[in-house]
Design an enzyme around this catalytic site. Structure first.
Site, PDB file in Angstrom:
ATOM      1  N   GLY A 212     -29.847  14.512  22.215  1.00 27.15           N
ATOM      2  CA  GLY A 212     -31.065  15.283  22.429  1.00 27.15           C
ATOM      3  C   GLY A 212     -32.337  14.547  22.060  1.00 27.15           C
ATOM      4  N   ASP A 226     -45.402   8.524  27.006  1.00 29.37           N
ATOM      5  CA  ASP A 226     -45.590   9.282  25.764  1.00 29.37           C
ATOM      6  C   ASP A 226     -46.364   8.455  24.737  1.00 29.37           C
ATOM      7  OD1 ASP A 226     -44.896  11.549  23.863  1.00 29.37           O
ATOM      8  OD2 ASP A 226     -43.936   9.870  22.838  1.00 29.37           O
ATOM      9  N   LYS A 230     -50.313   8.989  23.125  1.00 36.52           N
ATOM     10  CA  LYS A 230     -50.637   8.991  21.699  1.00 36.52           C
ATOM     11  C   LYS A 230     -51.699   7.940  21.367  1.00 36.52           C
ATOM     12  CE  LYS A 230     -46.128  10.868  20.502  1.00 36.52           C
ATOM     13  NZ  LYS A 230     -44.767  10.639  20.009  1.00 36.52           N
TER      14      LYS A 230
END
Length: 369
Positions: A212, A226, A230
């Site tokens: 996960g 991602d 940031k």
């Protein structure tokens, strides 16, 4: 927790009750008395609850009550109007957005203009087009309502607050570098360890997905977006770089680790099935780094002096903190500044997970007390 004592009542509206959102609501309701927060609205993608006097829940709990609600969520503009009615001299109102929705992010200026504070782990508003970010700044300045987004970078880690403190106290940021993605951290800690040799790249990605750690489609992590988001968020808190990324994360120099042949792969299962064909390419990069006494790490770098903002796969010596200090899906961020010149200021710890992300959101909420 005497610090929670307050003459103010703070009304809280929550959008998004998935993994992070549900954990946040549970943490909020578990705060000890006197709890200054009054939950006035809960919204999922299908149902909503709203009471300007504060929600009360049956013995089955808020999840059951929300699921049974026959009320569909209204528009964000309608919610902003409802919440604006609660804003007063001793009445702060907060929208907590626990989604990853672009549409919710684009509504932040409307909430802020209405005097509603915004707290969120949603990266979209702060890492997209500069025009939206400027609208958020303008709306906040005009009404005095605040936006707090600590959890957009590093979940519960104090990364944005540390950067804000450095900048506002007059320190000069020279460079920020770090492992910003919990997914990429896990993958390269396993694939390119400081000691020994890890398993094949495709095997590590497959296991990360099973645990996960990745998105359902691992390409959504391996493309580096991602990390680029940031970096965008952090760069906009540095005065010299605030306008340097007009298109947000799309302006960041980003290296995608998705093989070109797999960029159009529709499903995560198909991607995992085809990835072993590219193990040899990744293995060569690992062998080259190993022969040089290095490890591979996917890092983000904000170099203020050169104006370089990049998300890339880099080599680091096996003695470097990026090689020795990381475990699992940890994040580690180094702040190189004038004051921290000899040795950088380091923030490290779990950078992903519902509990720590919700903690980061709740911590921001407590700053309004």
């Amino acid at each position: 927790m005497a610090s929670l004592a307050s003459n103010q009542t703070i009304s809280v509206a929550v959008i998004g009750v998935g993994l992070v959102g549900a954990e946040f609501v549970d943490q909020l309701l578990a705060l000890p008395a006197p709890n200054p927060f009054r939950l006035v609205s809960l919204s999922s993608s299908k149902t909503s609850l709203l009471s300007q006097n504060g929600l009360s829940f049956s013995s089955q709990g808020w999840k059951s009550d929300l699921a049974k609600s026959g009320t569909q969520p209204g528009s964000f503009s309608d919610l902003a109007k409802e919440l604006s009615k609660l804003v007063g001299p001793n009445q702060k109102v907060v929208l907590v957005d626990n989604t990853a929705s672009e549409a919710v992010a684009e509504s932040y200026p409307a909430f802020l203009k209405a005097g509603v504070n915004v707290i969120t782990p949603n990266k979209k508003a702060f890492s997209g087009e500069l025009s939206l970010y400027d609208d958020i700044l303008s709306a906040s300045a005009a009404s005095g309502a605040r936006f707090l987004n600590e959890a957009t970078v590093g979940a519960g880690l104090p990364i944005i607050s540390t950067l804000k403190d450095l900048v506002t106290t007059g320190d000069k940021i020279l460079k920020i570098e770090g492992v910003f993605s919990g997914t990429m951290s896990y993958i390269f800690n396993e694939f390119s360890p400081a000691q020994g040799t890890g398993p094949a790249f495709s095997s590590v990605v497959r296991i990360a997905r099973e645990k996960g750690y990745t998105e359902p489609h691992p390409a959504d992590d391996l493309n580096g977006a991602d990390v680029a988001r940031k970096l965008t968020i952090l760069s906009r808190y540095i005065p010299a770089l605030r306008t340097s990324l007009p298109s947000g994360y799309k302006s960041v120099s980003t290296r995608s680790l998705v093989p070109a042949e797999l960029e159009s792969t529709a499903s995560g299962d198909e991607f995992i099935e085809k990835l072993p064909a590219f193990d040899e390419t990744f293995d060569k990069m690992r062998q080259e780094a190993h022969q040089e006494g290095n490890v591979l790490r996917f890092v983000g770098v904000v170099d203020v002096s050169s104006g370089t903002i990049k998300a890339d796969l880099e080599k680091y010596p096996v003695t470097h903190p990026f090689a020795t200090s990381l475990g699992g899906s940890d994040n580690i961020i180094m702040f190189h500044t004038e004051r921290y010149g000899a040795r950088p200021l380091i923030v490290q710890g779990a950078g992903a997970g519902a509990a720590v992300t919700a903690m980061g959101v709740l911590s921001d909420l407590l700053k309004l007390v």
